[in-house]
Design a protein around this motif. Structure first.
Motif: not given
Length: 161
Positions: A30-41, A149-158
């Motif tokens: 869902q992080v990748y399928a939803d542009p509003r979530q994707l914007e966060q990472i 790497s910095m971008a992907i490492n933001q996913i946990d917080a989301l």
């Protein structure tokens, strides 16, 4: 940290990043399928993304820009080539100008993002393939490993939110 490896391979023209998340595959998807979530990472933490277009379907495209702390905008585009819901998606990725049109002469990559379940959550494998060793070397020099790497490492917080 979710990123467990980042492997550039100049002989095979690839960059492969592997990450693991303590969340089920469908949630990571869902992080990748939803542009509003994707914007966060998408992009390093100090360069937030804004997706202007996002048609997450084969043949669809996405256009976005990342904004630097100084307000400078850096554009990019994707063209989706295949989507297998929750399992993988493929796309072509390139640099864009201020009007979000592709920039000639800049590296373009073909990407496959794959997601699989693990005992503790999800393993994601991000593979980018370039047309030449020179193109791969150029993005490596631009800091693609560190930035991704910095971008992907933001996913946990989301995922925890």
């Amino acid at each position: 940290m979710p990123v467990i490896s980042a492997t550039p391979d100049l002989d095979n023209l690839t960059l492969t990043i592997t990450a693991e998340f303590a969340a089920p595959v469908d949630r990571v998807w869902q992080v990748y399928a939803d542009p509003r979530q994707l914007e966060q990472i998408w992009g390093p933490p100090t360069y937030p993304a804004t997706f202007v277009d996002f048609d997450f379907a084969p043949g669809g495209q996405a256009r976005y820009y990342m904004t630097s702390p100084e307000g400078e905008k850096f554009g990019g585009w994707w063209k989706f080539t295949a989507i297998d819901a929750t399992t993988s998606f493929s796309f072509t990725d390139g640099f864009a100008d201020g009007d979000l049109n592709p920039v000639d002469g800049m590296p373009v990559s073909t990407n496959v993002y794959e997601f699989s379940p693990t005992e503790t959550g999800t393993r994601a494998v991000y593979t980018s393939t370039y047309a030449s060793a020179e193109d791969l070397q150029k993005v490596l020099e631009m800091g693609v490993v560190e930035g991704a790497s910095m971008a992907i490492n933001q996913i946990d917080a989301l995922l925890a939110a």
